[in-house]
Design a protein around this motif. Structure first.
Motif, PDB file in Angstrom:
ATOM      1  N   VAL A  40      -6.321   9.697  -2.351  1.00 54.28           N
ATOM      2  CA  VAL A  40      -7.704   9.221  -2.461  1.00 54.28           C
ATOM      3  C   VAL A  40      -7.912   8.510  -3.796  1.00 54.28           C
ATOM      4  O   VAL A  40      -8.546   7.453  -3.860  1.00 54.28           O
ATOM      5  N   PHE A  85       0.829  -1.213   0.000  1.00 54.99           N
ATOM      6  CA  PHE A  85       0.000   0.000   0.000  1.00 54.99           C
ATOM      7  C   PHE A  85       0.864   1.264   0.000  1.00 54.99           C
ATOM      8  O   PHE A  85       0.604   2.202  -0.755  1.00 54.99           O
ATOM      9  N   VAL A 113      -6.442   5.124  -3.484  1.00 53.13           N
ATOM     10  CA  VAL A 113      -7.277   4.200  -2.697  1.00 53.13           C
ATOM     11  C   VAL A 113      -8.472   3.751  -3.532  1.00 53.13           C
ATOM     12  O   VAL A 113      -8.784   2.554  -3.603  1.00 53.13           O
ATOM     13  N   LEU A 114      -9.132   4.728  -4.168  1.00 54.54           N
ATOM     14  CA  LEU A 114     -10.347   4.385  -4.909  1.00 54.54           C
ATOM     15  C   LEU A 114     -10.030   3.521  -6.138  1.00 54.54           C
ATOM     16  O   LEU A 114     -10.722   2.536  -6.397  1.00 54.54           O
ATOM     17  N   VAL A 161      -7.086   0.357  -4.765  1.00 51.52           N
ATOM     18  CA  VAL A 161      -7.537  -0.602  -3.744  1.00 51.52           C
ATOM     19  C   VAL A 161      -8.992  -1.013  -3.968  1.00 51.52           C
ATOM     20  O   VAL A 161      -9.306  -2.202  -4.039  1.00 51.52           O
ATOM     21  N   VAL A 162      -9.879  -0.018  -4.068  1.00 52.05           N
ATOM     22  CA  VAL A 162     -11.315  -0.341  -4.147  1.00 52.05           C
ATOM     23  C   VAL A 162     -11.671  -0.931  -5.516  1.00 52.05           C
ATOM     24  O   VAL A 162     -12.279  -1.997  -5.601  1.00 52.05           O
TER      25      VAL A 162
END
Lengths: 188, 416
Positions: A99, A59, A102-103, A106-107
């Motif tokens: 962000v 990450f 992450v979006l 990761v998401v």
């Protein structure tokens, strides 16, 4: 200590040297180097077996590529810009980029995101530096492009695996970045 | 079960208690229009939250699952202590960003738009904050703080912050140096020079002391509440959208992409040599926004607010069984309800007719059983009663305005 941990350790030393030394007056450079250095420290801990936190390492590496390298591209490409020079805007950019990481990374699971950010940043650094005839910045860009290219091509040589080439290339880029920051500071 | 369902009656009871105590002490800290607007803005925020909350919690849970560095035992007190401090720390930065980044200020400003300061102000929460704020807490997910712990700590923080919105509690000695107390938070809501961009903390004030944004309340200068650019409206929708519209206008009228970006991400009121700062009304021209508070208008406000809360509670209960379009339609209905009430307060020419039509359609549909999910008989009876009362009160309000020679106007009457 194995080669993987050694490569990460080398990158961590170079990145923290820039962050705490010549790059400390440049907020974007400092934050980028702290991110890359943190990812490298986690890599050292992971591959040396001292504290294996593979998810966290991946990450923070994602953040290094998706936040740190674009920050470096902005610092070298527009060194007088708000993001490069004012801590407030460095952080605003970093939060937005994080962000997105992450979006998307990761998401949505788009693994390519960090690679695209990293390679685009490296190319941008090299291209802008070439146009400005800024040799040190060009060196940073070329080191990064070569590091990513050898990693993408999965080049190996003896005990050195693709990851080591990436880390050594980035560590060289950090050393040149430190020199660039010193020269820039002495000029201003 | 949504914990907000339990919190709503408790919060409302405390608002009533504070209003009663203030009245007994002869303090004028409540105006009905302002308090009902705050409550309606809060209802609207919860309505939107019913649409968005799952998204943010789901993303948080996903990040914990995929990235979470450590596994935590829910029974360990340390995870709760760590989560509390982490949450409060990130709250400080989220809140500070909400004041110092223009786009985030547009989301947060509605909470500061009241020019009164009382417990109802705590309920005046933004509908769009929730789009941005949860992002600041993702580091907690990266550390692996379980979603249950995160949600409960967030709830504790919300409940704690409620009590700091009061003028009835004075300074509290040592507590003012550690916690966010009413005295600390009054400063945060002030538009006096010394209050601007200060005291951002949620539960602990230590972050402000650490990062240089703390200032103590002054005894020699009463806090004047509100924002430098006042809202001048009771409309909850406009309260939520006004600053976004302003940013859009500023961006359009600014040349150069870097200046345009600065309009969005620089602090509110930013300006440079080639992009002048937006004009600000002179401080001397400030007067508290108010409109005539007529008797039947106030009765209608109370009735309409009670109806909004009844419907909101139903939405929160029914939300899990509703599809997203159904939730969106229900939310839109509640927003229109709150806006209609604001138009009545502002004396808009169309307000009484609009509200009569809206009440007939909404409560008529509810009484006929044409609603979101099944409707019990008591709810149908209540809908008929609310409809009849609404029409009667609206007729009285119209007659009252005519009697006082106050025709409904196209613009809200403003008086100091």
């Amino acid at each position: 200590m194995n080669w993987q941990a050694g490569g990460d350790g080398l990158l961590a030393l170079a990145a923290f040297w820039v962050a705490l030394g010549p790059g400390r007056r440049l907020p974007a450079v400092q934050l980028a180097c702290l991110l890359l250095g943190s990812a490298a420290v986690l890599g050292t801990l992971r591959f040396s077996g001292v504290l294996p936190l593979p998810q966290l390492h991946q990450f923070v590496s994602l953040l290094g590529a998706g936040v740190g390298l674009p920050l470096l591209a902005l610092s070298l490409g527009a060194p007088a810009g708000a993001v490069a020079t004012q801590r407030r805007y460095t952080w605003i950019f970093a939060v937005i980029a994080a962000v997105l990481c992450v979006l998307l990374g990761v998401v949505a699971g788009i693994k390519l995101w960090s690679s695209v950010c990293a390679f685009a940043s490296a190319l941008a650094i090299a291209a802008v530096a070439a146009r400005r005839r800024d040799l040190l910045a060009l060196g940073v860009g070329i080191c990064m492009v070569l590091a990513f290219a050898t990693f993408a091509a999965q080049v190996s040589a003896g005990p050195l695996r693709p990851g080591e080439f990436l880390h050594i290339g980035l560590a060289l880029a950090m050393l040149l970045l430190g020199r660039w920051a010193t020269v820039r500071h002495s000029r201003s | 079960m949504n914990p907000i369902l339990f919190a709503i009656p408790v919060f409302m009871a405390f608002v009533g208690l504070e209003a009663w105590l203030a009245w007994r002490r002869g303090l004028k800290v409540y105006r009905l229009h302002d308090a009902l607007t705050s409550i309606n803005i809060g209802a609207m925020s919860e309505t939107i939250r019913a649409l968005l909350k799952l998204l943010s919690v789901a993303v948080y849970a996903l990040v914990v699952e995929r990235v979470g560095a450590f596994s935590w035992d829910l029974k360990s007190p340390w995870v709760w202590v760590l989560a509390f401090f982490m949450y409060d720390f990130f709250y400080y930065w989220a809140h500070r960003s909400g004041h110092e980044v223009n786009l985030l200020w547009a989301a947060h400003v509605v909470h500061h738009s009241s020019e009164d300061y009382n417990l109802s102000t705590a309920l005046r929460q933004s509908s769009t904050n929730q789009v941005f704020y949860w992002l600041f807490y993702l580091p907690m997910a990266i550390v692996g703080i379980p979603v249950t712990v995160f949600v409960i700590i967030a709830l504790i923080s919300v409940v704690y912050q409620f009590w700091s919105h009061t003028q009835l509690v004075g300074k509290l000695g040592w507590a003012d140096r550690v916690f966010v107390t009413p005295s600390n938070h009054r400063v945060h809501h002030g538009r006096n020079d010394y209050c601007l961009d200060k005291n951002y903390g949620g539960t602990l004030i230590i972050w402000d002391r650490l990062f240089g944004t703390h200032v103590a309340e002054r005894d020699d200068e009463p806090v004047v509440y509100g924002t430098l650019v006042p809202l001048q409206s009771w409309n909850p929708l406009w309260g939520n959208l006004k600053n976004y519209v302003n940013i859009w206008r500023q961006v359009r009228s600014t040349s150069g992409w870097s200046n345009k970006l600065m309009r969005v991400f620089a602090p509110p009121g930013w300006g440079s040599a080639d992009a002048p700062a937006p004009s600000m009304p002179p401080a001397a021209s400030f007067s508290r926004f108010d409109t005539p508070a007529l008797k039947w208008q106030q009765v209608y406000g109370l009735l309409a607010s009670a109806a909004v809360f009844g419907l909101l509670i139903h939405l929160l209960i029914a939300a899990p069984s509703l599809s997203v379009p159904q939730r969106a339609a229900y939310a839109a209905l509640l927003v229109i309800h709150a806006v209609g009430m604001a138009w009545v307060f502002e004396g808009k020419s169309w307000a009484l007719h609009f509200e009569a039509a809206r009440a007939t359609l909404v409560f008529g549909a509810l009484a006929a059983g044409l609603w979101f999910g099944s409707v019990a008989l008591p709810a149908q009876v209540a809908a008929i009663a609310v409809l009849a009362l609404s029409l009667a009160v609206l007729a009285q309000a119209r007659a009252e305005r005519a009697r006082l020679g106050m025709p409904m106007t196209g613009v809200g009457g403003v008086s100091a």
